[in-house]
Design a protein around this motif. Structure first.
Motif, PDB file in Angstrom:
ATOM      1  N   ASN A 231       9.359  51.455  -5.265  1.00 19.73           N
ATOM      2  CA  ASN A 231       8.367  52.228  -4.519  1.00 19.73           C
ATOM      3  C   ASN A 231       7.587  51.390  -3.511  1.00 19.73           C
ATOM      4  O   ASN A 231       6.943  51.947  -2.605  1.00 19.73           O
ATOM      5  N   LEU A 232       7.685  50.077  -3.630  1.00 19.35           N
ATOM      6  CA  LEU A 232       7.106  49.216  -2.601  1.00 19.35           C
ATOM      7  C   LEU A 232       7.825  49.386  -1.271  1.00 19.35           C
ATOM      8  O   LEU A 232       7.300  49.006  -0.219  1.00 19.35           O
ATOM      9  N   LEU A 233       9.022  49.961  -1.309  1.00 14.52           N
ATOM     10  CA  LEU A 233       9.817  50.165  -0.095  1.00 14.52           C
ATOM     11  C   LEU A 233       9.589  51.541   0.525  1.00 14.52           C
ATOM     12  O   LEU A 233      10.214  51.860   1.543  1.00 14.52           O
ATOM     13  N   ASP A 234       8.712  52.353  -0.065  1.00 18.16           N
ATOM     14  CA  ASP A 234       8.527  53.719   0.424  1.00 18.16           C
ATOM     15  C   ASP A 234       8.077  53.760   1.875  1.00 18.16           C
ATOM     16  O   ASP A 234       8.370  54.729   2.595  1.00 18.16           O
ATOM     17  N   GLY A 235       7.378  52.725   2.295  1.00 15.81           N
ATOM     18  CA  GLY A 235       6.872  52.714   3.666  1.00 15.81           C
ATOM     19  C   GLY A 235       7.930  52.427   4.710  1.00 15.81           C
ATOM     20  O   GLY A 235       7.675  52.589   5.921  1.00 15.81           O
ATOM     21  N   ILE A 236       9.105  52.013   4.277  1.00 13.84           N
ATOM     22  CA  ILE A 236      10.191  51.725   5.232  1.00 13.84           C
ATOM     23  C   ILE A 236      10.933  53.036   5.503  1.00 13.84           C
ATOM     24  O   ILE A 236      11.707  53.513   4.676  1.00 13.84           O
ATOM     25  N   VAL A 237      10.682  53.604   6.644  1.00 12.02           N
ATOM     26  CA  VAL A 237      11.318  54.860   7.053  1.00 12.02           C
ATOM     27  C   VAL A 237      12.000  54.616   8.393  1.00 12.02           C
ATOM     28  O   VAL A 237      11.340  54.304   9.383  1.00 12.02           O
ATOM     29  N   LEU A 238      13.304  54.724   8.408  1.00 11.61           N
ATOM     30  CA  LEU A 238      14.079  54.434   9.610  1.00 11.61           C
ATOM     31  C   LEU A 238      14.438  55.716  10.344  1.00 11.61           C
ATOM     32  O   LEU A 238      14.751  56.739   9.727  1.00 11.61           O
ATOM     33  N   ALA A 239      14.396  55.664  11.649  1.00  8.93           N
ATOM     34  CA  ALA A 239      14.770  56.801  12.479  1.00  8.93           C
ATOM     35  C   ALA A 239      16.289  56.905  12.555  1.00  8.93           C
ATOM     36  O   ALA A 239      17.004  55.907  12.371  1.00  8.93           O
TER      37      ALA A 239
ATOM     38  N   HIS B  30      17.803  54.530  -0.134  1.00 14.02           N
ATOM     39  CA  HIS B  30      16.419  54.807  -0.531  1.00 14.02           C
ATOM     40  C   HIS B  30      15.739  55.957   0.194  1.00 14.02           C
ATOM     41  O   HIS B  30      14.762  56.500  -0.312  1.00 14.02           O
ATOM     42  N   GLN B  31      16.188  56.319   1.354  1.00  8.95           N
ATOM     43  CA  GLN B  31      15.504  57.320   2.164  1.00  8.95           C
ATOM     44  C   GLN B  31      16.378  58.558   2.297  1.00  8.95           C
ATOM     45  O   GLN B  31      17.457  58.496   2.877  1.00  8.95           O
TER      46      GLN B  31
END
Length: 377
Positions: free
Chosen positions: A156-164, A177-178
């Motif tokens: 969940n530390l990776l939740d902020g990584i959102v790729l277009a 993850h996304q």
């Protein structure tokens, strides 16, 4: 090539697998016969009735317990045949599951081999997790435990990584993850089950394997202690309303509403809180089932003894029943719907009867057969 005689199966493992598969059946009855009231992840409790919310919550146990038992079963297989054979089995079965997801499974859900939206769901996630586990089992057990814990509790530390979608890493990140849509020549693929946390669950299951060389009482105590620790950690982490789940819980109008909010956890991908709660309960159930005589578990072990066969059979049974009722004039707008969430449970119970007969037949075929392909079912 034929395989040697199959060793006796562990009744508690098959029984727990059978239990979660029956809960999955209820949830998939909801998907076919209550789709007019679709739930989100996490559910919007302002518009989701308590009965529907509770029905959905019971299904949360299915995927994590099944992945945990997949890893555990792979570890027991490695104990009999060696890590090399286990690695090959995981790789080939993982590829087989992915092929099934892309064909027979999606065909059952969408009625098309090339649907506008190709859903990559739980069978896809299990397949990819098995492929990843085929490599991870080469790690020393302490390292494997560390990887499992870091992935399950730290992702969940990776939740902020959102790729277009135009980012070069978008496709890989959508698989890992996304949740996202991956372009296909005829439509898009929906990554419903981002796979990274599920790899951690499978690895955790594999790490439990050596406990099955212990005396049964000692193993049960360890399973109970680990399960209780996971549940206590969930309550503490969820209570803090900070790290652990992207959606905080809120006090409701009454105790029931507050409890639903507390348990309304993110599944796609499964949050740390989600995994602590479901795996903790799964471990406790596994210990309790081990304490029961095998004869009392026999009906559950029938369902759990041929899990992939059950999965395919129940999907096609649901698809056939839904479309038959539609052809007979029941339903409207291409959909047959139950009137209330409680009705999903007796529908599932009725469907479990022919599925029991079919699975009992397949378990017999597997017991008598010697071909390695039978182990895939």
């Amino acid at each position: 090539m034929t395989a040697g005689p199959r060793p006796p199966r562990i009744a508690a493992i098959d029984a727990l697998r059978g239990l979660v598969m029956l809960l999955m059946l209820v949830d998939h009855v909801r998907e076919f016969f209550f789709l007019h009231a679709q739930v989100r992840d996490p559910m919007d409790l302002a518009v989701t009735s308590p009965g529907l919310a509770a029905t959905r919550l019971t299904a949360h146990l299915c995927a994590p317990v099944f992945l945990l038992l997949t890893g555990l079963s792979a570890s027991l297989y490695a104990g009999r045949h060696g890590p090399g054979a286990a690695s090959r089995f995981l790789l080939t079965r993982g590829l087989f599951l992915i092929a099934l997801e892309l064909t027979l499974v999606n065909l059952a859900w969408t009625r098309s081999l090339l649907p506008p939206v190709l859903y990559l769901q739980v069978i896809w996630a299990i397949g990819l997790s098995m492929i990843a586990l085929a490599g991870l089992i080469r790690l020393p057990r302490p390292a494997l435990v560390a990887v499992a814990l870091v992935v399950m509790l730290g992702h969940n530390l990776l939740d902020g990584i959102v790729l277009a979608p135009d980012h070069p890493g978008y496709v890989a990140w959508s698989i890992l993850h996304q949740r996202g849509f991956i372009p296909l020549p005829w439509g898009v693929a929906r990554t419903s089950y981002p796979v990274l946390p599920w790899i951690g669950v499978a690895a955790a299951g594999y790490a439990l394997g050596p406990w099955y060389a212990l005396e049964a009482g000692a193993r049960r105590r360890r399973l109970l202690a680990l399960g209780a620790a996971a549940l206590a950690s969930f309550v503490a982490l969820r209570g803090l309303n900070g790290y652990g789940d992207p959606t905080p819980w809120r006090a409701g109008a009454d105790l029931g509403a507050s409890a639903l909010s507390f348990l309304n956890l993110t599944k796609y991908p499964p949050s740390a809180d989600f995994l602590l709660a479901t795996l903790g309960l799964g471990l406790v159930l596994l210990a309790l089932l081990e304490a029961l005589p095998a004869r009392r578990l026999a009906w559950l072990t029938v369902f759990g003894g041929a899990p992939l066969f059950f999965y395919l059979a129940h999907l096609w049974l649901l698809r056939g029943l839904h479309d038959l009722l539609l052809a007979l004039g029941f339903g409207a707008e291409g959909r047959v719907s139950a009137d209330a969430p409680w009705q999903l449970w007796p529908i599932a119970a009725l469907l479990a009867l022919p599925l029991y007969g079919a699975c009992r037949w397949m378990v017999g075929v597997k017991r008598r057969g010697r071909h390695p392909v039978l182990s895939y079912l």
